[in-house]
Design an enzyme around this catalytic site. Structure first.
Site, mmCIF file in Angstrom:
data_model
loop_
_atom_site.group_PDB
_atom_site.id
_atom_site.type_symbol
_atom_site.label_atom_id
_atom_site.label_comp_id
_atom_site.label_asym_id
_atom_site.label_seq_id
_atom_site.Cartn_x
_atom_site.Cartn_y
_atom_site.Cartn_z
ATOM 1 N N GLU A 1 0.864 -1.184 0.000
ATOM 2 C CA GLU A 1 0.000 0.000 0.000
ATOM 3 C C GLU A 1 0.902 1.237 0.000
ATOM 4 O O GLU A 1 1.796 1.330 0.843
ATOM 5 C CB GLU A 1 -0.881 0.021 1.240
ATOM 6 C CG GLU A 1 -1.883 -1.102 1.327
ATOM 7 C CD GLU A 1 -2.688 -1.023 2.611
ATOM 8 O OE1 GLU A 1 -3.451 -0.047 2.771
ATOM 9 O OE2 GLU A 1 -2.530 -1.909 3.471
ATOM 10 N N ARG B 1 4.989 -13.802 9.359
ATOM 11 C CA ARG B 1 5.501 -12.427 9.366
ATOM 12 C C ARG B 1 6.821 -12.347 10.104
ATOM 13 O O ARG B 1 7.141 -13.183 10.941
ATOM 14 C CB ARG B 1 4.507 -11.505 10.078
ATOM 15 C CG ARG B 1 3.258 -11.215 9.294
ATOM 16 C CD ARG B 1 2.428 -10.156 9.985
ATOM 17 N NE ARG B 1 3.138 -8.885 10.068
ATOM 18 C CZ ARG B 1 2.534 -7.716 10.127
ATOM 19 N NH1 ARG B 1 1.213 -7.640 10.132
ATOM 20 N NH2 ARG B 1 3.221 -6.602 10.190
ATOM 21 N N LYS C 1 2.632 2.322 10.718
ATOM 22 C CA LYS C 1 2.772 3.635 10.078
ATOM 23 C C LYS C 1 2.221 4.737 10.980
ATOM 24 O O LYS C 1 2.795 5.824 11.091
ATOM 25 C CB LYS C 1 2.038 3.617 8.731
ATOM 26 C CG LYS C 1 2.657 2.662 7.731
ATOM 27 C CD LYS C 1 1.697 2.304 6.613
ATOM 28 C CE LYS C 1 2.270 1.195 5.748
ATOM 29 N NZ LYS C 1 1.285 0.627 4.816
#
Length: 787
Positions: free
Chosen positions: A282, A497, A507
Site C-alpha cells: 500500500e 511475518r 505507520k
C-alpha cells in the site's frame, strides 16, 4: 447407528476413534466414506462382517489424505477397495496422486488402474527373489556392520522394485535373511553402541547440493522447518514446495470448477508457463524490515525459477496515499537488488473491477447495504436486512453510489460470502469523496482489499500469490471471488511475518514519533524502516542474507535487533575497508620524530590479511591523535589496563612504533597533550598492546545510535501501561562533533562504509556536505554483552 459404531467399520481402536471424533471435519469426511462403503457392500451383496480390517484401514487413509479437489472420486476409490482392486497403502497413495493430477482433465479408468497397480499380483516368490537380489548387493557390508546395518535400506530398495508388493512380507523376509546370514546376536552385537556427536551440517546430496525437504517441511500450512539458506534463491529452490505453473488445482483448498481446465490452458498460453509473482504494498507509508521478507520471497521465488515479479501498488485508499511513498517504495525494492518486471497499480483496473462488481450483483452474489460500519464489525453480527434485496434494485443503487448520490458511509457493496474466521459478507466497495493520486476525481467509490487483491492477481496472471499468514483467513474468499466470475484463479500461499523487538513498525505510530520529534523522519536510523536501515549503513546484501537465514516458515518470527546486527557485521567484515578514526581525541607529540627517519606517508591495506587487498595512504607526522580512553596516568587504578601509561609503553598499529610517555600537559585536571618518545618496534621492546591513531586527520561528525525503546515490546500495555511514547530511550542517539578520521576518507560519498579500526562500522550519512562529512555508526565490531 452412532458415529462411534460407524467408525468401527474402519478397524480403528477405541482410542483412535475417540481422537478422530475430536476432528469434526474429518469425522464428516469419514462418515461419507462409510456411507458410500455400506451402499457398495449392499450392492455387491457383501456382509459388513466380511469387510476386513485391512480394507477399513485403507478407507481411513482415503479420508485423511484425499484433497478437496478429489472428493468427488470417493465412490471410485471405495469401489476398488471393496472389490479388492486396491489392497495396500502404497496403492491408495498412488491412486490419490493420479486423481489429483487429473483433477481438471477427468479420470481415465484404464490409466487410473495402471497408475495404482490394480490387477497386479506380486507373489511371495517374487518378493523373495528381489530380497535375495538386494541382500546380495549389500552382503559384504552386512558382514562388517552386522546387526547395526540399517534394514530399512534393504526394505526401501525392495519396495522401490516391487511397489505393489506386500510390505509386511517384505519386512519379514529382509529380517529373516539377516538372521540366517549372521546367526544369533553376539555379546558385541548386544552391547550398547557409543553415540557419536553429529556435526550440525545441512543434509547434502552426493553432488553437494542441499537435500530437498519433505513435503511436510514446505510452506503449505503445516510447515515444520525454519532452516535457512545462504541466499534467498537457494531458499526458494529448496524450501518452497509450491505448485508448478498451471498445476494450481493440485494445492490444498483450491476449488475446481467445470471451467478450470479451460481457464488454466488459456493462462499457460498467455504466460508460457512462466512463474509470475507480485509484491503488492500500500503506498501510504515507508516499507519496514518485515517488508524485506515479503520482497525477498516474492522477487526471490520468481528469480529462483527464471520468472517475473511485478511491483503492484495497492492504491485503493486515496485518503492516505502520497507520491513520496510510491517513489520511496520503488526505490527500496531496487536498492534491495530487484528489478520489477512491471510496475502496476490496482487503479489500472478500476474500470474492470467495477464491471465485475455488476456481474456479481447480477448473479445474486453481491448487494448494496446501508448498515453502518459499527454494525458490520465483529464476527457474531446479524445478517444485513438488505441481503436479499432485488438484483435490479442493487444494480441501480450501485450506479447511484458511483454517481455520488450517497454520502460517505451511507451505502456499501457487500459480497455474499463468509470468511474462514467467520466474518460475514465482506465489503467490496465503499464511498470516499477525495481525489485519487492517479484517477483524480473520476471515482467516488473505491474497491476494498478483499475485493481487489485476488482480481488484480487474476488480471496479471499471477501464478503464486505469496502473502503473510494473517491473510490465510481470506484464502477461501479469494478462490470464491475468482470462481464466481469464471476467471483465472491463482493460488494463495502464506508464510509467517517478521517482527523485531525494541521497535514499532506501524505507520500510524511512526508518524506519532515524527510528530512528537522523537525521531526526525521515516528514515531516522533508530527506526526499522528500510530507508532508516539504509541510512544507518546496513547493506541491502546483508538484509537479503538475513532474510534467507531465517528460513521459510508459517510461524510468526520476532527477532532481537542483535540478530540482524550479526549478519550485518559478517557482511561488512569482508566488504567495508578499514580506516583509523579517533572518537574522543588526545593529542600526542613525538619529541624525537625527526630522528626516526620515517616517511611522511604509509601504505596500509584496506583489508589486512587479504593479499589481494588494495591499499590506502596514511599520513605520518610528529603530531598524532589517540583515543582518550587509550591513556591512563598510572596503572594503579586498573592493573588489567594494557595500553599507554607513564609506566607502560604502547605500540601504534601499522607504523611499527612504540611510544613511551615523557611528559603530560594538562588543562586544569584534564590531560590535554602527551609528549612521548618513540622507538622502532623490536622483539625486545614489544608492548602489551597496539592502538589506532590518526595524523593530519579530517574532522567529521559521528552519530552513535542505541535502541529507540527500553522494552522488548513497547506496544504491550502490560509492560508499558503509558503507551509506546513513554518507553522511548532518551539516550538513543549520541552526537560527536569533532571525530578525527584518516584523511583517506575525505572524498567519501553518501553510504560509503568503513570499519573504524577497534571501534565499529560506520557509513556516510546523506546530511554530509563536501566541507563536512557525517558518519552514522552502523554496528559495533562485536556484540555488546549487555545485549
Amino acid at each position: 447407528m452412532t458415529a462411534e459404531v460407524d467408525l468401527t467399520l474402519l478397524g480403528l481402536s477405541e482410542q483412535k476413534i475417540k481422537e478422530t471424533l475430536k476432528n469434526g471435519v474429518l469425522t464428516i469426511q469419514l462418515g461419507n466414506i462409510i456411507n458410500e462403503t455400506k451402499t457398495q457392500l449392499k450392492a455387491e451383496k457383501i456382509k459388513e462382517e466380511n469387510f476386513s480390517k485391512q480394507q477399513g484401514t485403507l478407507l481411513y487413509h482415503v479420508g485423511t489424505r484425499i484433497k478437496s479437489q478429489c472428493v468427488q472420486h470417493i465412490p471410485l476409490l471405495v469401489k476398488y477397495i471393496v472389490n479388492g482392486g486396491l489392497k495396500t497403502e502404497q496403492q491408495i497413495l498412488a491412486a490419490l496422486e493420479y486423481l489429483l493430477t487429473t483433477a481438471v482433465s477427468g479420470v481415465d479408468i484404464k490409466k487410473f488402474e495402471e497408475a495404482s497397480g490394480v490387477g497386479i499380483v506380486v507373489t511371495n516368490d517374487q518378493i523373495e527373489e528381489i530380497v535375495t537380489k538386494v541382500f546380495n548387493k549389500y552382503k559384504e557390508q552386512i558382514s562388517v556392520d552386522r546387526y547395526s546395518f540399517p534394514v530399512g535400506k534393504l526394505l526401501g530398495e525392495v519396495r522401490a522394485l516391487l511397489p505393489w508388493g506386500d510390505g509386511g512380507y517384505m519386512k519379514k523376509e529382509c529380517d529373516l535373511r539377516i538372521i540366517e546370514f549372521l546367526g544369533a546376536k553376539t555379546e558385541e552385537d548386544l552391547a550398547p553402541k557409543k553415540k557419536l556427536k553429529k556435526e550440525e551440517k545441512p543434509k547434502e546430496k552426493e553432488n553437494g547440493k542441499p537435500a530437498k525437504p519433505s513435503k511436510e517441511d514446505a510452506v503449505n500450512g503445516e510447515n515444520k522447518t525454519d532452516e535457512g539458506a545462504s541466499t534467498i534463491e537457494e531458499l526458494m529452490r529448496t524450501r518452497a514446495n509450491f505448485h508448478k505453473p498451471g498445476e494450481n488445482y493440485k494445492t490444498d483448498g483450491y476449488v475446481v470448477t467445470p471451467k478450470t481446465e479451460e481457464i488454466l490452458k488459456k493462462h499457460l498460453k498467455k504466460t508460457g508457463g512462466k512463474v509470475i509473482t507480485r509484491f503488492p504494498p500500500e503506498p501510504n507509508g515507508i516499507l519496514h524490515i518485515g517488508h524485506a521478507k515479503a520482497i525477498n520471497i516474492n522477487f526471490g521465488y520468481a528469480k529462483a525459477h527464471n520468472g517475473e515479479c511485478n511491483l503492484r501498488f495497492d492504491d485503493t485508499n486515496p485518503e492516505k496515499e502520497e507520491e513520496k511513498f510510491f517513489t520511496a517504495i520503488e526505490d527500496i525494492v531496487r536498492w534491495l537488488g530487484y528489478t520489477p518486471a512491471r510496475i502496476t497499480h490496482a487503479s489500472d483496473n478500476f474500470d474492470q473491477l467495477y464491471e465485475w462488481a455488476k456481474v456479481l450483483i447480477k448473479n445474486g452474489l453481491a448487494y448494496v447495504c446501508h448498515q453502518k460500519v459499527e454494525e458490520m464489525r465483529g464476527f457474531e453480527v446479524k445478517l444485513s436486512p438488505w441481503r436479499d434485496r432485488p438484483i435490479d434494485e442493487s444494480l441501480q443503487l450501485f450506479e447511484d453510489m458511483k454517481n455520488g448520490k450517497f454520502e460517505e458511509g451511507e451505502a456499501t457493496l457487500r459480497m455474499k460470502t463468509i470468511l474462514e474466521e467467520g466474518k460475514v459478507d465482506p465489503v467490496a466497495y465503499r464511498i470516499k469523496y477525495c481525489t485519487h493520486h492517479r484517477s483524480k476525481d473520476k471515482w467516488c467509490i473505491y474497491p476494498t482489499y478483499d475485493y481487489t487483491h485476488c482480481l488484480c492477481d487474476s488480471i496479471e496472471h499471477i501464478t503464486h500469490s505469496l502473502c503473510t499468514k494473517e491473510f490465510q483467513s481470506r484464502r477461501s474468499s479469494y478462490y470464491w471471488l475468482c470462481n464466481s466470475l469464471d476467471i483465472y484463479c491463482p493460488v494463495q500461499w502464506e508464510y509467517g511475518r517478521l517482527n523485531v523487538n525494541y521497535t514499532v513498525v506501524s505507520k500510524r505510530k511512526i508518524l506519532k514519533l515524527i510528530q512528537t520529534k522523537t525521531v526526525n523522519d521515516w528514515d531516522d536510523p533508530r527506526l526499522f524502516t528500510l530507508t532508516a536501515l539504509r541510512r544507518r549503513g546496513i547493506p541491502a546484501e546483508a538484509i537479503n542474507a538475513f532474510v534467507a537465514k531465517l528460513g521459510l516458515t508459517m510461524s510468526q518470527m520476532v527477532i532481537d535487533p542483535h540478530m540482524l546486527d550479526a549478519t550485518v557485521r559478517d557482511y561488512l567484515n569482508t566488504n567495508a575497508p578499514r580506516t583509523m578514526a579517533v572518537l574522543d581525541s588526545l593529542r600526542v607529540t613525538v619529541r624525537n620524530f625527526d630522528e626516526l627517519g620515517l616517511s611522511s606517508t604509509l601504505s596500509v591495506p584496506d583489508f589486512p590479511g587479504d593479499p589481494s587487498s588494495k591499499n590506502h595512504s596514511v599520513a605520518v607526522d610528529k603530531i598524532l591523535y589517540i583515543e582518550q580512553t587509550d591513556y591512563k596516568t598510572t596503572l594503579a587504578s586498573d592493573k588489567s589496563f594494557r595500553r599507554l601509561t607513564k609506566e607502560q609503553p604502547v605500540g601504534l598499529k601499522h607504523v611499527g612504533l612504540v611510544l613511551f610517555v615523557e611528559e603530560e600537559i594538562k588543562h586544569g585536571d584534564k590531560v590535554a597533550e602527551l609528549i612521548v618518545r618513540a622507538e622502532r618496534l623490536t622483539e625486545e621492546n614489544k608492548p602489551k598492546a597496539f592502538i589506532h591513531w590518526v595524523c593530519k586527520p579530517v574532522s567529521v561528525e559521528c552519530r552513535l545510535y542505541e535502541k529507540l525503546f527500553k522494552s522488548k515490546n513497547p506496544e504491550d500495555p502490560n509492560t508499558v501501561p503509558g503507551g509506546f511514547l513513554t518507553d522511548c530511550n532518551p539516550n538513543s542517539i549520541t552526537l560527536l562533533h569533532n571525530v578525527l578520521v584518516d584523511h583517506s576518507v575525505a572524498s567519501s560519498k553518501v553510504y560509503d562504509r568503513y570499519q573504524f579500526e577497534r571501534i565499529g562500522y560506520f557509513s556516510v550519512d546523506p546530511d554530509s556536505t563536501p566541507e563536512r562529512l557525517v558518519f552514522n555508526r552502523t554496528v559495533l565490531l562485536k556484540e555488546d554483552k549487555e545485549k
